[in-house]
Design an enzyme around this catalytic site. Structure first.
Site, PDB file in Angstrom:
ATOM      1  N   ARG A  89     -19.501  -3.774 -15.054  1.00 25.47           N
ATOM      2  CA  ARG A  89     -18.604  -3.862 -16.195  1.00 25.47           C
ATOM      3  C   ARG A  89     -19.328  -3.363 -17.443  1.00 25.47           C
ATOM      4  NH1 ARG A  89     -18.200  -8.403 -17.738  1.00 25.47           N
ATOM      5  NH2 ARG A  89     -19.420  -9.572 -16.218  1.00 25.47           N
ATOM      6  N   TYR A 228     -15.573   1.670 -11.471  1.00 20.59           N
ATOM      7  CA  TYR A 228     -16.164   0.418 -10.990  1.00 20.59           C
ATOM      8  C   TYR A 228     -15.144  -0.733 -11.055  1.00 20.59           C
ATOM      9  CZ  TYR A 228     -18.649  -3.886 -10.652  1.00 20.59           C
ATOM     10  OH  TYR A 228     -19.003  -5.150 -10.270  1.00 20.59           O
ATOM     11  N   LYS A 237     -10.211  -8.903 -13.891  1.00 16.50           N
ATOM     12  CA  LYS A 237     -10.712  -9.416 -15.169  1.00 16.50           C
ATOM     13  C   LYS A 237      -9.756  -9.094 -16.316  1.00 16.50           C
ATOM     14  CE  LYS A 237     -14.625 -10.641 -13.214  1.00 16.50           C
ATOM     15  NZ  LYS A 237     -14.853 -12.058 -12.874  1.00 16.50           N
ATOM     16  N   HIS A 257     -12.512 -18.348 -15.567  1.00 13.22           N
ATOM     17  CA  HIS A 257     -13.441 -17.681 -14.650  1.00 13.22           C
ATOM     18  C   HIS A 257     -14.037 -18.745 -13.727  1.00 13.22           C
ATOM     19  CE1 HIS A 257     -17.208 -14.829 -14.383  1.00 13.22           C
ATOM     20  NE2 HIS A 257     -16.365 -14.602 -13.407  1.00 13.22           N
ATOM     21  N   SER A 279     -20.987 -14.515 -14.432  1.00 12.78           N
ATOM     22  CA  SER A 279     -21.069 -13.530 -13.359  1.00 12.78           C
ATOM     23  C   SER A 279     -22.439 -13.580 -12.688  1.00 12.78           C
ATOM     24  CB  SER A 279     -20.838 -12.131 -13.919  1.00 12.78           C
ATOM     25  OG  SER A 279     -19.557 -12.069 -14.495  1.00 12.78           O
ATOM     26  N   CYS A 281     -23.740 -15.965 -10.913  1.00 13.36           N
ATOM     27  CA  CYS A 281     -24.407 -17.267 -11.046  1.00 13.36           C
ATOM     28  C   CYS A 281     -23.921 -18.287 -10.032  1.00 13.36           C
ATOM     29  CB  CYS A 281     -24.257 -17.802 -12.459  1.00 13.36           C
ATOM     30  SG  CYS A 281     -25.190 -16.840 -13.669  1.00 13.36           S
ATOM     31  N   ASP A 304     -13.341 -16.768  -7.939  1.00 15.89           N
ATOM     32  CA  ASP A 304     -13.638 -16.088  -9.209  1.00 15.89           C
ATOM     33  C   ASP A 304     -12.704 -16.471 -10.360  1.00 15.89           C
ATOM     34  OD1 ASP A 304     -15.495 -14.097 -10.367  1.00 15.89           O
ATOM     35  OD2 ASP A 304     -13.685 -12.926 -10.743  1.00 15.89           O
ATOM     36  N   ARG A 396     -21.344  -4.786  -4.208  1.00 13.15           N
ATOM     37  CA  ARG A 396     -20.266  -5.751  -3.944  1.00 13.15           C
ATOM     38  C   ARG A 396     -19.637  -5.546  -2.572  1.00 13.15           C
ATOM     39  NH1 ARG A 396     -18.996  -9.658  -8.271  1.00 13.15           N
ATOM     40  NH2 ARG A 396     -20.506  -9.041  -9.844  1.00 13.15           N
TER      41      ARG A 396
HETATM   42  P1  GTP Z   1     -19.301 -12.944  -9.982  1.00  5.64           P
HETATM   43  O1  GTP Z   1     -18.597 -12.638  -8.702  1.00  5.64           O
HETATM   44  O2  GTP Z   1     -20.026 -11.777 -10.585  1.00  5.64           O
HETATM   45  O3  GTP Z   1     -18.433 -13.619 -11.019  1.00  5.64           O
HETATM   46  O4  GTP Z   1     -20.542 -13.951  -9.608  1.00  5.64           O
HETATM   47  P2  GTP Z   1     -20.578 -15.335  -8.787  1.00  5.64           P
HETATM   48  O5  GTP Z   1     -20.601 -16.452  -9.772  1.00  5.64           O
HETATM   49  O6  GTP Z   1     -19.564 -15.378  -7.727  1.00  5.64           O
HETATM   50  O7  GTP Z   1     -22.049 -15.300  -8.126  1.00  5.64           O
HETATM   51  P3  GTP Z   1     -22.486 -15.369  -6.588  1.00  5.64           P
HETATM   52  O8  GTP Z   1     -21.994 -16.620  -5.893  1.00  5.64           O
HETATM   53  O9  GTP Z   1     -22.142 -14.097  -5.934  1.00  5.64           O
HETATM   54  O10 GTP Z   1     -24.066 -15.499  -6.725  1.00  5.64           O
HETATM   55  C1  GTP Z   1     -24.830 -14.515  -7.382  1.00  5.64           C
HETATM   56  C2  GTP Z   1     -26.268 -14.582  -6.986  1.00  5.64           C
HETATM   57  O11 GTP Z   1     -26.782 -15.903  -7.195  1.00  5.64           O
HETATM   58  C3  GTP Z   1     -26.495 -14.239  -5.525  1.00  5.64           C
HETATM   59  O12 GTP Z   1     -27.623 -13.394  -5.422  1.00  5.64           O
HETATM   60  C4  GTP Z   1     -26.758 -15.563  -4.892  1.00  5.64           C
HETATM   61  O13 GTP Z   1     -27.570 -15.456  -3.764  1.00  5.64           O
HETATM   62  C5  GTP Z   1     -27.392 -16.383  -6.012  1.00  5.64           C
HETATM   63  N1  GTP Z   1     -27.094 -17.825  -5.856  1.00  5.64           N
HETATM   64  C6  GTP Z   1     -25.869 -18.376  -5.639  1.00  5.64           C
HETATM   65  N2  GTP Z   1     -25.971 -19.730  -5.506  1.00  5.64           N
HETATM   66  C7  GTP Z   1     -27.272 -20.033  -5.659  1.00  5.64           C
HETATM   67  C8  GTP Z   1     -28.011 -21.264  -5.626  1.00  5.64           C
HETATM   68  O14 GTP Z   1     -27.485 -22.361  -5.436  1.00  5.64           O
HETATM   69  N3  GTP Z   1     -29.350 -21.174  -5.844  1.00  5.64           N
HETATM   70  C9  GTP Z   1     -29.983 -19.973  -6.055  1.00  5.64           C
HETATM   71  N4  GTP Z   1     -31.301 -19.968  -6.239  1.00  5.64           N
HETATM   72  N5  GTP Z   1     -29.332 -18.791  -6.069  1.00  5.64           N
HETATM   73  C10 GTP Z   1     -27.991 -18.822  -5.874  1.00  5.64           C
HETATM   74 MN    MN Z   2     -18.171 -13.907  -7.101  1.00  4.55          MN
HETATM   75 MN    MN Z   3     -16.594 -12.941 -11.893  1.00  7.83          MN
END
Ligand code: GTP
Ligand code: MN
Ligand code: MN
Length: 616
Positions: A89, A228, A237, A257, A279, A281, A304, A396
């Site tokens: 983004r 993208y 979004k 979100h 994002s 996280c 999401d 992704r």
């Molecule tokens: P968007 O889809 O961009 O909104 O992000 P999201 O909030 O869905 O994030 P996602 O669950 O895909 O996690 C992003 C990154 O954080 C990945 O590389 C995960 O492996 C890492 N991650 C997720 N949960 C944890 C956790 O509990 N601990 C740690 N250390 N890393 C985590």
């Molecule tokens: Mn996600």
């Molecule tokens: Mn997101």
């Protein structure tokens, strides 16, 4: 009265029917399609029907163009390699074009709507030349909703049309439901790469000049220059967060979100939890979590976006407007997120910017040991000795929600599910403990409004910098963020009884030790935190009252069978007044950005915190 699909008995597969035999009698839609076609001058117009045959046609064309590469190891799956400059983004090119700049607020880029329309009309003139314009009618949320939330995206990207097949309910069914007069959000998208006669195409057309513009007053989205996902799949979004948040403010609901999950305790009690994390996280991971503690069950409702509305029972109900997952690939594997792996293993998935193995499968960092040889996301040979990662950090997977093995059956219920708890969370190496419970709704709003996180690769720009990301919505609030905080507070007041509102918690899976390790194992082990949350809801779990809220005592958190030292447990739960004293001035300057528009109760929350910390 809605017209039936039979009214549109035209062969929509034939591109020549575009304007002469459109499959709808929706006059405003037809007029707009005609206007945009006149402006952008595509070679042909294709009305998308959402059929299997259309998916096959689109993906076959994209393979022929070189935009997609088949992933033969997974059924019906493909890999896209974007232009290396078009991978995330673009927040600095994202605009909220309200009439009054004050209505966009200090956290959004603002441009006057007339000026933006003039500028972008210039860019769109002839921008689809040599290309096909796809008309994608879609619906965010269930088609059975009382007022289905329609949109129509006009795009010159077949990759976008194919992705919309996965991410939204779209096609003939939607057009039929729209009838001849339903309101819809106009979503215009062009990659901005017209082709002159005889000019050969590139695999990933895009333009150096990019605009992701929102006109909240007209409920309209104009996107130019990027292919993208976050910039081009406009239902996500742009509509379901930025435009929907502005609609929600006007109509008394919220677009957030947030992931949505359904949690069943060993005693069979059911809870629904949403989570707002910035994002990359951890939303997708938590949404599909496989609990490590016996007897607990998690089912997925969304990963999401959540739309939150009051139900007839006075509680806040959440529904997921999307129909697929657009998840971060790196870090996803059978140990961290097995249910995401099982979802994509079923195929019918579009991958973007991941690596390809010699046996025709996808690979990315975090998926166990690296193979001896790969083709990286830029199409080059890659070995474990290569300098750069094989996959882009924001690569992704785009996969249908229905393939998720732990999907809750309520996912398509237009009412959604009643929420018991809202989790806020971010990525912070210091300061923020594993979990904190807010004292009440307004304190919960304060927690959300001051949410902070280290930046990730999900947006262009520097990675790892701490910034405020209120309610994980910083890049997605479609109006003034101070008004948005006011809306959160107003929702609490609108509740017939505050006790009916969800309890608010703040989590941090990412706190680190002094030598840089994550203190908390995360992923499936986060079920232990969910358990404490549920026990707090049930009034059973122990907590200590700290200056920042209620935190678990080390004994209150179930760490049975967990390989975690006592020192690490204490460190991850610690509320350190010295660290918090450093946080206070950051919050002060954050709040100061909003001037008089910031709800005064938030200043009062900060003052109370300062008093409890003894810093004033
Ligand atoms: P968007 O889809 O961009 O909104 O992000 P999201 O909030 O869905 O994030 P996602 O669950 O895909 O996690 C992003 C990154 O954080 C990945 O590389 C995960 O492996 C890492 N991650 C997720 N949960 C944890 C956790 O509990 N601990 C740690 N250390 N890393 C985590
Ligand atoms: Mn996600
Ligand atoms: Mn997101």
């Amino acid at each position: 009265a809605a017209e039936t699909a039979a009214d549109s008995a035209v062969d929509t597969a034939d591109p020549a029917v575009g304007l002469t035999h459109p499959p709808t009698r929706h006059h405003r839609l037809l007029a707009w399609v005609g206007e945009v076609a006149e402006l952008t001058d595509p070679d042909q117009i294709v009305w998308c029907d959402g059929s299997r045959a259309e998916w096959e046609r689109l993906t076959a064309e994209l393979v022929a163009f070189g935009t997609l590469v088949p992933v033969p190891a997974k059924p019906d799956s493909f890999l896209a390699r974007t232009d290396p400059t078009d991978v995330a983004r673009v927040e600095e090119r994202t605009f909220i074009c309200s009439e009054d700049p004050e209505d966009a607020g200090p956290t959004n880029n603002w441009t006057a709507p007339d000026y933006m329309r003039e500028t972008m009309t210039g860019l769109y003139r002839g921008s689809m030349r040599g290309r096909t314009m796809y008309v994608v009618p879609f619906c965010m949320g269930s088609l059975d909703a009382d007022e289905p939330m329609f949109g129509v995206e006009l795009t010159d990207s077949a990759y976008v049309a194919a992705s919309m097949h996965i991410m939204t309910r779209m096609g003939t069914e939607v057009l039929a439901k729209m009838g001849s007069s339903a309101d819809f959000v106009k979503c215009l998208h062009s990659v901005g790469a017209p082709l002159e006669p005889g000019q050969s195409d590139v695999p990933w057309p895009c333009n150096e000049t990019k605009y992701i513009s929102h006109f909240p007053g007209d409920r309209e989205i104009w996107s130019f220059g990027s292919g993208y996902g976050g910039n081009s799949l406009l239902g996500k979004k742009c509509y379901a967060l930025r435009i929907a948040s502005a609609i929600g403010r006007d109509e008394g609901w919220m677009a957030e979100h947030m992931l949505i999950l359904r949690l069943t305790s060993p005693e069979g009690r059911v809870y629904h939890v949403t989570g707002a994390f910035p994002s990359a996280c951890g939303k997708t991971n938590l949404a599909m979590l496989e609990p490590t503690i016996p007897g607990w069950k998690v089912e997925t409702l969304g990963d999401d976006i959540a739309w939150l509305r009051f139900g007839e029972d006075g509680r806040l109900w959440a529904s997921n407007p999307e129909y697929g997952f657009f998840g971060v690939a790196p870090g996803t594997d059978y140990h961290t997120n097995p249910n995401a792996m099982r979802t994509i293993a079923k195929g019918h998935t579009l991958f973007t910017n991941v690596a390809l193995t010699d046996d025709g499968d996808v690979w990315w960092e975090g998926m166990g040991e690296a193979p001896a040889h790969l083709i990286d996301w830029k199409g080059r040979d890659w070995t474990p000795d290569s300098e750069e990662p094989s996959s882009h950090p924001n690569s992704r997977f785009c996969t249908p929600i229905k393939q998720c093995p732990v999907l809750a059956e309520q996912y398509d219920d237009p009412r959604g599910v009643p929420i018991d708890a809202i989790l806020f969370g971010g990525r912070r190496a210091t300061t923020i403990p594993l979990v904190t419970q807010a004292r009440d709704w307004v304190h919960g709003v304060y927690m959300g409004a001051t949410l902070s996180s280290e930046t990730t690769a999900a947006a262009t720009g520097e990675v790892g910098v701490v910034r405020r990301d209120p309610m994980a919505m910083l890049p997605f609030i479609g109006y003034n963020a101070a008004d948005y905080f006011g809306h959160w507070i107003a929702m609490g007041k609108a509740a017939t009884d505050e006790a009916l509102m969800p309890q608010v918690f703040y989590v941090n899976w990412f706190r680190r030790s002094e030598d840089g390790r994550f203190l908390w194992p995360g992923f499936g082990e986060n079920s232990r935190v969910l358990k404490w949350v549920v026990e707090r809801l049930e009034g059973r779990a122990e907590a200590v009252e700290t200056p920042i809220g209620y935190c678990p005592t080390p004994a209150a958190l179930d760490v049975d069978g967990l390989d975690l030292t006592e020192a690490d447990l204490e460190a991850v739960l610690k509320v350190d007044p010295a660290e918090w004293a450093e946080e206070v001035p950051l919050v002060e300057s954050w709040f100061a950005r909003f001037g008089d528009r910031l709800p005064t109760v938030l200043w009062a929350e900060l003052d109370a915190l300062k008093q409890r910390l003894g810093t004033q």
